[in-house]
Scaffold this active site. Sequence first.
Site, short mmCIF file in Angstrom:
data_model
loop_
_atom_site.label_atom_id
_atom_site.label_comp_id
_atom_site.label_asym_id
_atom_site.label_seq_id
_atom_site.Cartn_x
_atom_site.Cartn_y
_atom_site.Cartn_z
N ASP A 9 38.83 43.85 43.00
CA ASP A 9 38.67 43.22 44.40
C ASP A 9 38.51 43.93 45.42
OD1 ASP A 9 39.98 41.43 46.03
OD2 ASP A 9 41.55 42.69 46.53
N ASP A 11 39.18 43.32 49.42
CA ASP A 11 40.04 43.40 50.55
C ASP A 11 41.52 43.78 50.14
OD1 ASP A 11 39.16 41.63 53.28
OD2 ASP A 11 37.78 41.81 51.54
N ASP A 167 45.19 43.78 44.06
CA ASP A 167 46.10 44.24 44.90
C ASP A 167 47.08 42.73 44.92
OD1 ASP A 167 46.07 43.41 48.27
OD2 ASP A 167 44.29 42.88 46.81
#
Length: 228
Positions: A9, A11, A167
């Site tokens: 991922d 961001d 995250d």
Amino acid sequence: MRFSYVIFDLDGTLLNTIDDLADAGNHVCAARGWPVHTVDAYKRMVGNGIPKLVERFAPAGTDGETLAGALAEFSAYYGEHKEDKTAPYPGIAELLAALKGQGVRLAVLSNKAHALAGPVVEHYFPGVFDVVQGALPDAPVKPDPTLLRRLMEQMGAEPEHTLFVGDSNVDVLTGKNGGLTVVGVLWGFRDRQELEGAGADYVIARPEELLRPGIDQQRQAGRKAARG
């Protein structure tokens, strides 16, 4: 590292983008006379793409035409200011270099618009990633696995040899929907409870832990056993 491919991922995983996203969102809110939000509040709003972010920071019940205008304003402002405060998380550059040194092929899958994702990744990590895939208007965003599968096909990656790192619960579900082993990271925008609740196979607190297979294996095994 027993995996030949690692998909990250963007961001909250590779880059700490939250301040620039929050600034862009609050710029739109202030211009329209809407309440502004804290950076921590934005950490809960991001993860499902920019249109959903705009919907979340806008007042409840905002009509579609107004949201479309706010999205255009956000995109224009963020496009000009997306690198004001954004930076890689500590240890990320070293992790990526170590993985590349082991011959691991690297990719990024983001819900950030594809036209933004590619330039952002190349700016901060020039020449590091084999493939960068952002959101496209004709495809569903994460956690739908459509673009994940397209990316893997482009790389020639097979699920049993591919690790997904993110995250948020969106990332965990994306990897699971694609049949991948998933690592949740704690330095981003969400917490352990969310990552474990979504089914992360491993949860790590520092980037270098990704280089140590099984670092969270005992905890994960115990958690799964407790669930029966």
